[in-house]
Design a protein around this motif. Structure first.
Motif, PDB file in Angstrom:
ATOM      1  N   SER A 211      12.208   3.571  -9.941  1.00 11.61           N
ATOM      2  CA  SER A 211      13.209   2.844  -9.273  1.00 11.61           C
ATOM      3  C   SER A 211      13.946   3.470  -8.122  1.00 11.61           C
ATOM      4  O   SER A 211      14.354   2.627  -7.157  1.00 11.61           O
ATOM      5  CB  SER A 211      14.336   2.328 -10.368  1.00 11.61           C
ATOM      6  OG  SER A 211      15.046   3.582 -10.772  1.00 11.61           O
ATOM      7  N   ALA A 212      13.965   4.794  -7.855  1.00 10.78           N
ATOM      8  CA  ALA A 212      14.543   5.303  -6.920  1.00 10.78           C
ATOM      9  C   ALA A 212      13.512   5.463  -5.905  1.00 10.78           C
ATOM     10  O   ALA A 212      13.889   5.279  -4.285  1.00 10.78           O
ATOM     11  CB  ALA A 212      15.184   6.819  -7.339  1.00 10.78           C
ATOM     12  N   GLU A 213      12.298   6.035  -6.105  1.00  7.42           N
ATOM     13  CA  GLU A 213      11.391   6.355  -4.804  1.00  7.42           C
ATOM     14  C   GLU A 213      10.453   4.661  -4.664  1.00  7.42           C
ATOM     15  O   GLU A 213      10.041   4.786  -3.605  1.00  7.42           O
ATOM     16  CB  GLU A 213      10.411   7.370  -5.450  1.00  7.42           C
ATOM     17  CG  GLU A 213      11.185   8.505  -5.843  1.00  7.42           C
ATOM     18  CD  GLU A 213      10.308   9.705  -5.891  1.00  7.42           C
ATOM     19  OE1 GLU A 213       9.010   9.731  -5.185  1.00  7.42           O
ATOM     20  OE2 GLU A 213      10.809  10.735  -6.713  1.00  7.42           O
ATOM     21  N   ALA A 214      10.407   3.830  -5.746  1.00  7.03           N
ATOM     22  CA  ALA A 214       9.554   2.867  -5.280  1.00  7.03           C
ATOM     23  C   ALA A 214      10.282   1.598  -6.106  1.00  7.03           C
ATOM     24  O   ALA A 214       9.858   1.146  -7.144  1.00  7.03           O
ATOM     25  CB  ALA A 214       8.072   2.989  -5.942  1.00  7.03           C
TER      26      ALA A 214
ATOM     27  N   ASP B 206       0.737  -1.117   0.179  1.00  7.23           N
ATOM     28  CA  ASP B 206       0.138   0.026   0.121  1.00  7.23           C
ATOM     29  C   ASP B 206       0.940   1.106  -0.018  1.00  7.23           C
ATOM     30  O   ASP B 206       0.324   2.262  -0.799  1.00  7.23           O
ATOM     31  CB  ASP B 206      -0.938  -0.101   1.311  1.00  7.23           C
ATOM     32  CG  ASP B 206      -2.011  -1.057   1.266  1.00  7.23           C
ATOM     33  OD1 ASP B 206      -2.209  -1.414  -0.098  1.00  7.23           O
ATOM     34  OD2 ASP B 206      -2.425  -1.435   2.255  1.00  7.23           O
ATOM     35  N   ALA B 207       1.913   1.392   0.634  1.00  5.51           N
ATOM     36  CA  ALA B 207       2.828   2.331   0.858  1.00  5.51           C
ATOM     37  C   ALA B 207       3.396   2.888  -0.549  1.00  5.51           C
ATOM     38  O   ALA B 207       3.527   3.656  -1.158  1.00  5.51           O
ATOM     39  CB  ALA B 207       3.854   2.176   1.878  1.00  5.51           C
ATOM     40  N   GLN B 208       3.818   1.369  -1.168  1.00  6.23           N
ATOM     41  CA  GLN B 208       4.595   1.735  -2.554  1.00  6.23           C
ATOM     42  C   GLN B 208       3.495   2.320  -3.472  1.00  6.23           C
ATOM     43  O   GLN B 208       3.819   3.006  -4.400  1.00  6.23           O
ATOM     44  CB  GLN B 208       5.183   0.450  -3.143  1.00  6.23           C
ATOM     45  CG  GLN B 208       6.539   0.087  -2.100  1.00  6.23           C
ATOM     46  CD  GLN B 208       7.524  -0.512  -3.003  1.00  6.23           C
ATOM     47  OE1 GLN B 208       7.517  -0.228  -4.279  1.00  6.23           O
ATOM     48  NE2 GLN B 208       8.450  -1.042  -2.378  1.00  6.23           N
ATOM     49  N   THR B 209       2.337   1.885  -3.445  1.00 12.70           N
ATOM     50  CA  THR B 209       1.290   2.101  -4.422  1.00 12.70           C
ATOM     51  C   THR B 209       1.131   3.510  -4.246  1.00 12.70           C
ATOM     52  O   THR B 209       0.851   4.450  -5.246  1.00 12.70           O
ATOM     53  CB  THR B 209       0.042   1.177  -4.130  1.00 12.70           C
ATOM     54  OG1 THR B 209       0.114  -0.138  -4.069  1.00 12.70           O
ATOM     55  CG2 THR B 209      -1.150   1.818  -5.024  1.00 12.70           C
TER      56      THR B 209
END
Length: 290
Positions: A138-141, A69-72
């Motif tokens: 790729s850097a943030e998620a 959920d956080a990565q979404t």
């Protein structure tokens, strides 16, 4: 003696050679329509599928359940602030199940599978900076992968090109077979009427006059046979099932709109091939009749 009377003498109204010409033209016309229809339908489907994938993309998020959920949320925030992205929405489980049903069946136990979360994107005409978007994701998620469907669109375009090549090859092969059959039938018909040809020469008829009369009858028979075969093929195409969302490539095969004018070219081409083949055969055979 009129040209029509000459053709009645040189080329009989019935017989094995005449029926061979008519039936071969009908069979080749029938097959040519289906080859053309298969090519046109496959090319249209490939273009439609490619167009449906154009200006769309998907972000796949593979992460642990606690982090999903956080990565979404992070991915959605990145997408909303990225120029070139018109809309982004999370696909529900039912939509993912519908995508997998074609390969894994309708009874797939989704609860037992660690499915990734999919975010569907709709891009603007300009589109985003895809490489920059991939680097930012790729850097943030780290679990997010951007897919612009290029690997799907390229095979579809190649399939459409190959189907067009297949249609051209099939039509050339069909035309070659029909030409060979008509040439053989014309040669047999002329050889069987050698005495009539000799009499016509005695009364002053030239080889060109005899050949034209002969070719006229052969061409009409080829036109008649190809027209019948084309009409039968078009009628068969009209009985094919309509294309729907779950149909395969062979469903809905046929022509759309003005595309139905394409089969009308086949009888004309058949008559032209018959004229060329029978004219060449007539002059060749007439040289051997003394």
């Amino acid at each position: 003696m009129s040209a029509r009377a000459i053709s009645d003498l040189v080329v009989p109204r019935s017989g094995q050679s005449i029926w061979l010409i008519t039936l071969s033209a009908a069979a080749m016309g029938f097959l040519a329509v289906f080859a053309l229809a298969l090519s046109v339908t496959s090319a249209n489907l490939a273009r439609g599928w490619s167009a449906s994938l154009a200006q769309t993309a998907t972000v796949r998020i593979s992460a642990a359940a606690a982090e999903l959920d956080a990565q979404t949320a992070i991915v959605l925030d990145v997408l909303r602030t990225t120029p070139g992205i018109a809309e982004a929405r999370v696909m529900v489980v039912e939509e993912q199940a519908a995508l997998l049903e074609a390969w894994l069946g309708p009874d797939l136990p989704l609860d037992a599978l660690p499915l990734p979360r999919l975010i569907e994107l709709r891009e603007t005409e300009e589109g985003p900076d895809r490489q920059g978007l991939r680097l930012r994701l790729s850097a943030e998620a780290p679990g997010a992968v951007y897919d612009d469907h290029t690997r799907w669109r390229r095979p579809l375009a190649q399939a459409a090109a190959r189907m067009r090549t297949f249609a051209v090859f099939s039509l050339v092969l069909i035309g070659a077979v029909m030409t060979a059959i008509i040439a053989l039938a014309a040669s047999a018909s002329l050889a069987s009427n050698g005495q009539v040809i000799k009499v016509l020469r005695l009364v002053g008829a030239k080889d060109r006059f005899i050949a034209r009369a002969f070719v006229r009858r052969i061409s009409r028979r080829a036109l008649l046979g190809a027209s019948a075969g084309t009409a039968a093929a078009c009628a068969a195409l009209l009985t094919m099932p309509e294309l729907d969302g779950t149909a395969h490539v062979l469903a809905g095969i046929g022509f759309q709109g003005m595309g139905w004018a394409l089969p009308l070219v086949i009888p004309v081409l058949a008559m032209a091939l018959a004229w060329i083949a029978s004219m060449a055969t007539a002059f060749y055979v007439l040289k051997g009749v003394t």
